[in-house]
Enzyme design. Structure first.
Site, PDB file in Angstrom:
ATOM      1  CD  GLU A 136      10.294   0.078   0.013  1.00 14.32           C
ATOM      2  OE1 GLU A 136      10.940  -0.855  -0.520  1.00 14.32           O
ATOM      3  OE2 GLU A 136       9.240   0.536  -0.485  1.00 14.32           O
ATOM      4  CG  ASN A 193       8.841   6.614   2.131  1.00 13.67           C
ATOM      5  OD1 ASN A 193       7.844   7.027   2.717  1.00 13.67           O
ATOM      6  ND2 ASN A 193       8.765   5.970   0.977  1.00 13.67           N
ATOM      7  CG  HIS A 211       1.766   0.961  -0.857  1.00 11.05           C
ATOM      8  ND1 HIS A 211       1.303   1.747  -1.899  1.00 11.05           N
ATOM      9  CD2 HIS A 211       3.094   1.218  -0.748  1.00 11.05           C
ATOM     10  CE1 HIS A 211       2.325   2.437  -2.403  1.00 11.05           C
ATOM     11  NE2 HIS A 211       3.404   2.148  -1.714  1.00 11.05           N
ATOM     12  CD  GLU A 265       5.877   5.080  -1.649  1.00  9.36           C
ATOM     13  OE1 GLU A 265       5.544   3.970  -2.124  1.00  9.36           O
ATOM     14  OE2 GLU A 265       7.050   5.357  -1.357  1.00  9.36           O
ATOM     15  CG  ASP A 293      -1.620   2.212  -3.407  1.00  6.45           C
ATOM     16  OD1 ASP A 293      -1.542   1.443  -2.437  1.00  6.45           O
ATOM     17  OD2 ASP A 293      -0.739   2.243  -4.292  1.00  6.45           O
TER      18      ASP A 293
END
Length: 449
Positions: free
Chosen positions: A137, A178, A214, A243, A245
């Site tokens: 990030e 990432n 996300h 990641e 979801d």
């Protein structure tokens, strides 16, 4: 609902393996003693990521004093279950220990602290961790660098230094950067693209880019995700969904769960259509353990399993995506009656390919296929004219390679009776499709409908 490992219901890891991709999950260390949780984690996934226990505040709570207990547990769990380990994360602006976050250091001292931490942690797990999120990030939404402690003092050079330290500590581990909100071609992903291009030009040892994903139910653009993955892959880099979801406004209901399944399928199809997309990690197993409700008020139900560890339609969608990409069940791959075979016999099929709207730079197409045999999962293909590209589609999972478009069933329309019909549609860019284009189903060309 799908099971866990029966011949007719292969696990996620069983259907992922033939595609050459991994399927992973984030592991909550405190739940490994939960038998249901650990069984799902060990049987369904062939890669595991530490949700928290490999982050800086957990690993080095005091300067120079390391706590390896959680990381070691994860590595043992993976080794016992023949799984890869995805290390997360080495350098991040968040979840830093207090001594680091609030400490005052000269620039040279901070650089040494960072490289020592990377060297020590990667060295500890040399040979045991196959991939590392080295830097996490690093960007603002507008594509500028995040004003982290590292950037404020060291500038962007801290990123290259972290990667070099990681490579020196384990020459065989694959090293990733990432970030989130980078799954589409936007200002943030453009900033990331510029950075990794510069790193490659400088000879910095970076192997890949992680895209967190996300996402929000009903707001997922699979073809656009695929195109963005491809532009990073075209740099020669490995790309990974790290990641995944997909959250919804609560309460959940059947309609939302079906849309969520379509969205999971869209993301999986996007990865599976890009040769350098090496795997997908879902961020958690059960809705009851997800981070989402604590961060996004009124939202939740983001995972493939529900609060009672029952697989949701999203689980089936992931499994079906891998099956459609060649990940049939581990039974006899030549048995046409094997339910895991992605291309069962279709009998006589006929298809109509209709351009319902056309303009200078695009078109809208509807396709209807009638199958002579009952199907449990299907795959259709057709060619677009040169220069014409798939823009988006509905009622299926879409991918394009050259001029050939492949459409696989969605989670809700894979079962088709003998004599039944399959319907889907899509939009093109760069030009229009042609009425009457021939369509194949399961590798068999269909008669014109």
């Amino acid at each position: 609902m799908a099971g866990t490992g029966q011949a007719a219901n292969p696990t996620l890891r069983e259907v992922a393996e033939p595609t050459g991709r991994f399927i992973g999950t984030a592991i909550n260390d405190s739940l490994l003693s939960n038998g249901t949780y650990s069984t799902i984690a060990s049987t369904e996934f062939d890669s595991v990521t530490a949700e928290n226990v490999m982050k800086w505040e957990s690993v080095e709570p005091q300067r120079g004093q390391y706590n390896w207990a959680g990381g070691d547990r994860l590595v043992r769990f993976a080794q016992q279950n023949d799984q890869l380990v995805y290390g997360h994360t080495l350098v991040w602006h968040s979840q830093m220990p207090d001594w680091l976050e609030n400490g005052s250091f000269s620039n040279s001292e901070l650089r040494t602290i960072m490289t020592n931490h990377v060297t020590t942690q990667v060295g500890r797990y040399r040979g045991d961790v196959q991939r590392w999120d080295v830097v996490n990030e690093a960007f603002n939404e507008d594509g500028s660098f995040r004003q982290s402690k590292f950037y404020q003092q060291l500038g962007s050079s801290y990123i290259a230094d972290a990667f070099r330290a990681a490579r020196a500590a384990d020459p065989n581990a694959k090293l990733f950067i990432n970030d989130y909100n980078t799954e589409l071609d936007n200002a943030k992903s453009d900033g990331l693209y510029r950075l990794v291009s510069d790193l490659l030009a400088q000879g910095v040892p970076i192997d890949g880019v992680g895209f967190q994903n996300h996402l929000i139910v009903g707001n997922v653009n699979g073809p656009a995700i695929r195109q963005n993955l491809q532009r990073f892959a075209d740099l020669g880099l490995e790309v990974v969904i790290t990641e995944l979801d997909i959250r919804m406004q609560m309460p959940a209901d059947g309609s939302k769960l079906q849309q969520q399944a379509r969205d999971y399928r869209a993301v999986a199809d996007a990865c599976l259509a890009v040769a350098r997309c090496s795997g997908i990690t879902v961020w958690g197993i059960s809705d009851r353990d997800s981070w989402v409700p604590d961060v996004f008020q009124g939202q939740g139900a983001a995972c493939p399993w529900d609060d009672n560890y029952r697989p949701k339609p999203a689980y089936d969608a992931l499994r079906d995506a891998f099956i459609a990409a060649g990940g049939g069940d581990p039974g006899d791959p030549d048995d046409p009656d094997d339910p895991g075979d992605p291309d069962p016999p279709t009998g006589d099929c006929s298809a109509t390919f209709t351009v319902s709207n056309r303009w200078a730079t695009g078109s809208v197409v509807s396709v209807t296929i009638r199958t002579g045999a009952a199907l449990n999962g299907w795959r259709a293909q057709f060619d677009l004219p040169a220069g014409v590209s798939l823009a988006n589609g509905w009622n299926g999972g879409f991918s394009q390679s050259g001029s050939t478009v492949t459409v696989t069933n969605a989670a809700y329309n894979g079962t088709v009776p003998a004599g039944g019909t399959i319907s889907f549609g899509f939009q093109t860019g760069g030009g229009a499709a042609q009425d009457g284009t021939r369509v194949s189903l399961g590798g068999q060309e269909c008669a014109a409908g």
